[in-house]
Design a protein around this motif. Structure first.
Motif, PDB file in Angstrom:
ATOM      1  N   ILE A  33       0.840  -1.206   0.000  1.00  0.00           N
ATOM      2  CA  ILE A  33       0.000   0.000   0.000  1.00  0.00           C
ATOM      3  C   ILE A  33       0.873   1.254   0.000  1.00  0.00           C
ATOM      4  N   LEU A  34       1.902   1.256   0.854  1.00  0.00           N
ATOM      5  CA  LEU A  34       2.800   2.417   0.935  1.00  0.00           C
ATOM      6  C   LEU A  34       3.598   2.595  -0.355  1.00  0.00           C
ATOM      7  N   LYS A  38      -4.525  10.929   1.085  1.00  0.00           N
ATOM      8  CA  LYS A  38      -5.411  11.407   0.033  1.00  0.00           C
ATOM      9  C   LYS A  38      -6.239  10.277  -0.585  1.00  0.00           C
ATOM     10  N   LEU A  39      -5.838   9.025  -0.326  1.00  0.00           N
ATOM     11  CA  LEU A  39      -6.552   7.907  -0.933  1.00  0.00           C
ATOM     12  C   LEU A  39      -7.950   7.784  -0.334  1.00  0.00           C
ATOM     13  N   SER A  40      -8.900   7.556  -1.184  1.00  0.00           N
ATOM     14  CA  SER A  40     -10.290   7.406  -0.741  1.00  0.00           C
ATOM     15  C   SER A  40     -10.538   5.973  -0.275  1.00  0.00           C
ATOM     16  N   GLU A  41     -11.702   5.775   0.316  1.00  0.00           N
ATOM     17  CA  GLU A  41     -12.104   4.441   0.755  1.00  0.00           C
ATOM     18  C   GLU A  41     -12.090   3.461  -0.423  1.00  0.00           C
ATOM     19  N   ASP A  42     -12.637   3.881  -1.565  1.00  0.00           N
ATOM     20  CA  ASP A  42     -12.684   2.996  -2.742  1.00  0.00           C
ATOM     21  C   ASP A  42     -11.291   2.676  -3.268  1.00  0.00           C
ATOM     22  N   GLN A  43     -10.387   3.640  -3.231  1.00  0.00           N
ATOM     23  CA  GLN A  43      -9.019   3.393  -3.704  1.00  0.00           C
ATOM     24  C   GLN A  43      -8.300   2.403  -2.803  1.00  0.00           C
ATOM     25  N   LEU A  44      -8.504   2.516  -1.500  1.00  0.00           N
ATOM     26  CA  LEU A  44      -7.870   1.593  -0.562  1.00  0.00           C
ATOM     27  C   LEU A  44      -8.427   0.184  -0.710  1.00  0.00           C
ATOM     28  N   LYS A  45      -9.715   0.090  -0.987  1.00  0.00           N
ATOM     29  CA  LYS A  45     -10.362  -1.219  -1.099  1.00  0.00           C
ATOM     30  C   LYS A  45      -9.925  -1.983  -2.351  1.00  0.00           C
ATOM     31  N   LYS A  46      -9.201  -1.331  -3.243  1.00  0.00           N
ATOM     32  CA  LYS A  46      -8.699  -2.014  -4.440  1.00  0.00           C
ATOM     33  C   LYS A  46      -7.545  -2.963  -4.105  1.00  0.00           C
ATOM     34  N   PHE A  47      -6.935  -2.759  -2.910  1.00  0.00           N
ATOM     35  CA  PHE A  47      -5.854  -3.649  -2.491  1.00  0.00           C
ATOM     36  C   PHE A  47      -6.459  -4.930  -1.923  1.00  0.00           C
ATOM     37  N   LYS A  48      -6.013  -6.059  -2.423  1.00  0.00           N
ATOM     38  CA  LYS A  48      -6.512  -7.346  -1.961  1.00  0.00           C
ATOM     39  C   LYS A  48      -6.275  -7.477  -0.459  1.00  0.00           C
ATOM     40  N   GLY A  49      -7.333  -7.736   0.284  1.00  0.00           N
ATOM     41  CA  GLY A  49      -7.203  -7.863   1.732  1.00  0.00           C
ATOM     42  C   GLY A  49      -7.667  -6.641   2.485  1.00  0.00           C
ATOM     43  N   ALA A  99     -10.187   0.002   5.410  1.00  0.00           N
ATOM     44  CA  ALA A  99     -10.054   1.280   4.702  1.00  0.00           C
ATOM     45  C   ALA A  99     -10.427   2.442   5.602  1.00  0.00           C
ATOM     46  N   ILE A 100     -11.546   2.308   6.305  1.00  0.00           N
ATOM     47  CA  ILE A 100     -12.001   3.363   7.208  1.00  0.00           C
ATOM     48  C   ILE A 100     -11.027   3.545   8.371  1.00  0.00           C
ATOM     49  N   THR A 101     -10.469   2.443   8.864  1.00  0.00           N
ATOM     50  CA  THR A 101      -9.499   2.526   9.960  1.00  0.00           C
ATOM     51  C   THR A 101      -8.272   3.317   9.541  1.00  0.00           C
ATOM     52  N   ALA A 161      -7.222   6.979  11.128  1.00  0.00           N
ATOM     53  CA  ALA A 161      -5.926   7.141  11.799  1.00  0.00           C
ATOM     54  C   ALA A 161      -5.132   8.292  11.201  1.00  0.00           C
ATOM     55  N   LEU A 162      -5.134   8.396   9.886  1.00  0.00           N
ATOM     56  CA  LEU A 162      -4.401   9.472   9.228  1.00  0.00           C
ATOM     57  C   LEU A 162      -5.046  10.827   9.492  1.00  0.00           C
ATOM     58  N   GLU A 163      -6.375  10.851   9.576  1.00  0.00           N
ATOM     59  CA  GLU A 163      -7.068  12.106   9.883  1.00  0.00           C
ATOM     60  C   GLU A 163      -6.751  12.556  11.306  1.00  0.00           C
ATOM     61  N   LEU A 164      -6.696  11.627  12.248  1.00  0.00           N
ATOM     62  CA  LEU A 164      -6.314  11.975  13.621  1.00  0.00           C
ATOM     63  C   LEU A 164      -4.900  12.550  13.666  1.00  0.00           C
ATOM     64  N   GLY A 165      -3.995  11.935  12.890  1.00  0.00           N
ATOM     65  CA  GLY A 165      -2.626  12.430  12.833  1.00  0.00           C
ATOM     66  C   GLY A 165      -2.559  13.853  12.295  1.00  0.00           C
ATOM     67  N   LYS A 166      -3.379  14.123  11.278  1.00  0.00           N
ATOM     68  CA  LYS A 166      -3.405  15.468  10.702  1.00  0.00           C
ATOM     69  C   LYS A 166      -3.942  16.476  11.705  1.00  0.00           C
ATOM     70  N   ARG A 167      -5.005  16.100  12.406  1.00  0.00           N
ATOM     71  CA  ARG A 167      -5.591  17.012  13.387  1.00  0.00           C
ATOM     72  C   ARG A 167      -4.634  17.276  14.542  1.00  0.00           C
ATOM     73  N   ARG A 168      -3.889  16.267  14.938  1.00  0.00           N
ATOM     74  CA  ARG A 168      -2.894  16.449  15.994  1.00  0.00           C
ATOM     75  C   ARG A 168      -1.828  17.438  15.551  1.00  0.00           C
ATOM     76  N   GLN A 169      -1.406  17.307  14.307  1.00  0.00           N
ATOM     77  CA  GLN A 169      -0.404  18.214  13.755  1.00  0.00           C
ATOM     78  C   GLN A 169      -0.917  19.651  13.739  1.00  0.00           C
ATOM     79  N   ILE A 170      -2.171  19.813  13.356  1.00  0.00           N
ATOM     80  CA  ILE A 170      -2.763  21.149  13.293  1.00  0.00           C
ATOM     81  C   ILE A 170      -2.866  21.764  14.685  1.00  0.00           C
ATOM     82  N   GLU A 171      -3.366  20.977  15.648  1.00  0.00           N
ATOM     83  CA  GLU A 171      -3.545  21.485  16.999  1.00  0.00           C
ATOM     84  C   GLU A 171      -2.215  21.886  17.631  1.00  0.00           C
TER      85      GLU A 171
END
Length: 231
Positions: free
Chosen positions: A56-57, A69-80, A86-88, A92-102
């Motif tokens: 994935i990386l 930047k990857l959407s839920e549908d883009q992540l779901k294209k990876f087998k497994g 995808a939502i997890t 997690a990445l959104e929390l990291g971004k918000r922590r950085q902003i705060e």
């Protein structure tokens, strides 16, 4: 098949098991792929969670900002990777971004346009639509509040000057900074950008509030009205 996957990880060396490695050696000992593997927990029938995470990386050249930047549908294209995984990852990445902003805005004293860019770029620099924000400052140029005034399409946003000034009075701000993004990537201020800057400067002056700057932000760069002597 899932049981086989769990069993295979169970018999790995402790150094190769991300959760145990984090518990024993601390979070900094883990690679990005290992941290991601903890989130997704299981891989697929052909690869472990770590291998899947590496794949994935690799699709974003190891860039976590691009991964975010990857959407839920883009992540779901990876087998497994299903809906939950995808939502997890997205959460997690959104929390990291918000922590950085705060970390960057909590009563931080603004001393340059670069500081404003570093504060706001994670928030609006990569958006596909335009947003207009106001940063409210006290008499020490420390941030009191950030307000998203409007959200719009790529063509522009609507700015309510009365709301800007009303909020300034409510938080006892003595200065404000205007910030908006250009999804197109261009840094050149439009005639509308100049007009709203002039309108806000005029309105703020009537109640003894100073407009210190207006920044146009893109993904990697910014334009400062103050730096270019346009205020």
């Amino acid at each position: 098949m899932e049981d086989m996957q769990l069993q295979s990880i169970k018999y790995w060396s402790e150094d190769d098991r991300p959760r145990e490695k984090l518990a024993n050696k601390g979070k900094t000992a883990l690679s990005d792929a290992e941290l991601l593997a903890i989130l997704i927990r299981l891989g697929n029938k052909d690869e472990s969670a770590v291998s899947l995470s590496k794949r994935i990386l690799a699709s974003v050249n190891g860039n976590l900002n691009e991964l975010a930047k990857l959407s839920e549908d883009q992540l779901k294209k990876f087998k497994g990777v299903g809906l939950v995984k995808a939502i997890t990852i997205i959460a997690a990445l959104e929390l990291g971004k918000r922590r950085q902003i705060e970390a960057k805005i909590t009563l931080k004293k603004i001393t340059s346009s670069r500081m404003v860019f570093e504060m706001m770029q994670p928030l609006i620099g990569e958006l596909p639509h335009e947003e207009f924000w106001i940063i409210y400052l006290n008499n020490s140029n420390k941030v009191l509040k950030k307000l998203c005034l409007s959200k719009g399409g790529i063509t522009g946003t609507l700015v309510d000057v009365r709301l800007v000034l009303k909020t300034a009075l409510e938080v006892s701000a003595v200065a404000i900074i205007l910030v908006h993004n250009h999804p197109s990537g261009t840094l050149k201020p439009s005639s509308a950008d100049k007009a709203i800057t002039k309108k806000l400067c005029s309105g703020a002056e009537n109640i003894d509030i100073k407009v210190l700057d207006h920044l146009i932000i893109t993904e990697k760069e910014y334009f400062s009205f103050a730096d270019e002597n346009l205020l």
